[in-house]
Design an enzyme around this catalytic site. Sequence first.
Site, PDB file in Angstrom:
ATOM      1  N   ASP A  80       0.853  -1.187   0.000  1.00 45.54           N
ATOM      2  CA  ASP A  80       0.000   0.000   0.000  1.00 45.54           C
ATOM      3  C   ASP A  80       0.896   1.248   0.000  1.00 45.54           C
ATOM      4  OD1 ASP A  80      -2.479   1.261   0.010  1.00 45.54           O
ATOM      5  OD2 ASP A  80      -2.632   1.282   2.191  1.00 45.54           O
ATOM      6  N   GLU A  84       2.644   4.855  -4.262  1.00 47.85           N
ATOM      7  CA  GLU A  84       2.628   5.702  -5.468  1.00 47.85           C
ATOM      8  C   GLU A  84       3.977   6.366  -5.774  1.00 47.85           C
ATOM      9  OE1 GLU A  84      -1.024   4.405  -4.433  1.00 47.85           O
ATOM     10  OE2 GLU A  84       0.160   5.683  -3.107  1.00 47.85           O
ATOM     11  N   ASP A 137      -9.211   3.541  -2.247  1.00 46.79           N
ATOM     12  CA  ASP A 137     -10.053   3.978  -1.129  1.00 46.79           C
ATOM     13  C   ASP A 137     -11.389   4.521  -1.624  1.00 46.79           C
ATOM     14  OD1 ASP A 137      -7.978   3.275   0.512  1.00 46.79           O
ATOM     15  OD2 ASP A 137      -7.209   5.311   0.744  1.00 46.79           O
TER      16      ASP A 137
END
Length: 814
Positions: free
Chosen positions: A392, A395, A467
């Site tokens: 997670d 990015e 999300d």
Amino acid sequence: MHKGHFNQSLGSLVSHSEDKHSVILETANEKIIISIYTEEIFRLRIFKKEEELTDFSYAVIVKPKAVKFDVKEGPDTIHISTKYVTLSIQKDPLRFSFLDHVGNVLNEDDGAFGTSWIGNEVSTYKRLQKGERFIGLGEKTGNLDRRGTAYTNWNTDKFAYAPDQDPLYMTIPFYIGLHSGLHYGIFFDNTHKSKFNFGASNDRFSFFSAEDGEMNYYFIYGKDVAEVIANYTHLTGRIELPPIWSLGTQQCRYSYYPDKEVLNTARTYREKNIPADMIYLDIHYMDAYKVFTFHPERFPNPEEMVSKLYDMGFHTAVILDPGIKTEKGYEPYDEGVHHKYFAKYPDGENYAGEVWPGWSHFPDYTKEEVRKWWGEWLKFYTEKGIDALWNDMNEPAAWGQSLPDLIEFHYEGEGATHKRARNVYGMQMARSTYEGAKKHLKGNRPFVLNRAGYSGVQRYTATWTGDNVADSEHMICGVRLVNSLGLSGVAFAGFDVGGFAGDASADLFVKWTVLGAFSPLFRFHSMINSKDAEPWAFGEEAEEISRNYISLRYRLMPYIYSAFYESSQTGMPISRSLAIDYATDEKIYEERYQNQYLFGAAFMIPAVAAGWEFMKVYLPNGPQTPKGGLNANSHWYDLHTGLPVNAGEYITEVRKERYPLFVKGSSIIPMQSLVQNLSEDPDTTLEVHIYNGAEKNSFELYEDDGVSYEYEHEDYYKRLIEFDPHRKQIHFAEAIGKYTSHFTQIKLYLHGFDILTAVRVDEKIKDIQLEDYQFIAPVSSFDPFYKVEVKDMMNRNVPYIEFPNTNNEITITV
């Protein structure tokens, strides 16, 4: 200042040459290398002579084949032709057009601009064809047909994103163009921030551009959309077969803690007979959010907890964030600093960004040594029995969401700033995690889930759409995101069922559960401070309905696992946009129908919003003919009633307990008995359901042990099942492979056939038997009238025959 001063287009051809795989063109200032990878794939690499970069790609894993191609030069043009595609090159100015083998224009440069530069930004402008549509581009919101819109590729952490948000977490710079019954794809392999404009704010051209780097794109031909996807995934790779347990129900929450809550959640699944296979530990399992730690009070004995979960049939997944806390004495930090494993500023100082652990350094996964180091640290988890890893925040994300562009990365020795490396950072973390886990699991397949990525990420990981929010708009948006990812090579994808942020109603949760049960990745996930969001948290009625559809997924596992095998071989997604099979059907692009999809080849799944009592679905004719039309002899079946439904627009009732689901005529659907987890063995009878139809069809049934890599050594069981309605025959081909099928008996159900009393199995007459058959049990305890209604409506007495599952071929004549 003369017109066009700021826009520098390709000049005129000065010279050209050929080698084994390529044609090289030169203008006064630019060089163009045209490589022929296959008869369907051309690569154009266009750059200014003084700015040539090393030819390197994280995405493309193949080299050009020895392909026969012809080069013919005329006074104004050069034509490069393979069996399927001709690249027509205009010399002055240099422009490119792609044609099929009979001369139809597939894709062509805008005559004035072609490939151009504005400063360092490079763009290629393509003339819009009449009626041209554009699909794909990966994890992008918006309509199925992207005509008239524009998108940016820049991997972005966006909590509770809007249903029209762009960009999101992942960059897949590949799209498919459709017009005049023709199909092609373009993959723009440039990892800088890029833009794709499909005729937004203009009526002249589409274009794709990058802030820096080369114009490096692949033109990909296919006779249909499926072939374009197959050719694209030939370039960038396909999913490996995942462990079969990762295809079951996955339960996650931010966060389950302490360990007693994790175990209690797993026990509740078992007590309530709701099938499930995985449970996740989110960031609260860690000590101060430091990766490669367990909280000493919340999880004092993680090995014991993982062992107890495994005994209950659960695999444990843990979250991994890339940020390494800047804390002396914390071993990953100390090692990373000592070996210079972190991304740096140009003056050599390690970049620090603030994220969950506080100020953190970020491993430079674009360096092989760092990937191996990260992989070695994964022993911390695998030695405790953990075989599922969840990447997670990669990015990469940091508070403020604005990493300085001057941060430097190794980039396999080439060196790159954040501007070039950002979009591949998450992909290389996924690679590190996958390769490390695979090494430590010693022959067993790991499961890796990953948020950010770039083209080719499908080789290492599954993904989810980030999300999301607990509302109908987000639920339906998630369907389009997963389908678009499937069009773009990322077949193992899903969404947070029930919504991550906010609280779903019982009705919304049930509908989302059905969509999750008919998606490649099936994960429930909700965030901290939201209400409980497990299948039993919305009342007994919602629990029972959810249990029914989850159980149906488990019964369909032979069908689902075989679809994953197909994807590993061809790139065909499991959740399939209708544009794959029905690209020329105008109706599938309408807003009210664009959310429908096929799950595998057989099931039509509409996306139903909460509160709807009726909806209109569209059941296409098909398949597409070679000239781009559609056959007009298809029909479908209502899964619940077993009754045929004609192709076309169809109004159906929506009931909580009976979600509208349809089966395509001629479908072949293998099923097994219900298990509570996929480590359990079902009984030894395989159900095979054949739905009568007008078209020939086939299904390749695939089995292996579901956990190891022995299938790479032919330790699998493959069997082609064919249905020929014209000859009225069902054929089970001879089995292939060394693996022994789990199923010793076949129970063949015949749906939609005329009244049958007997069939011929090879040379023997076999009497038909009838069974009171239902795919989904009614929720009779909550609706006493439903059971009566089903008795009247359901095609309950389904004819079937039973016979041994030998490896020899078997022919049934109906």
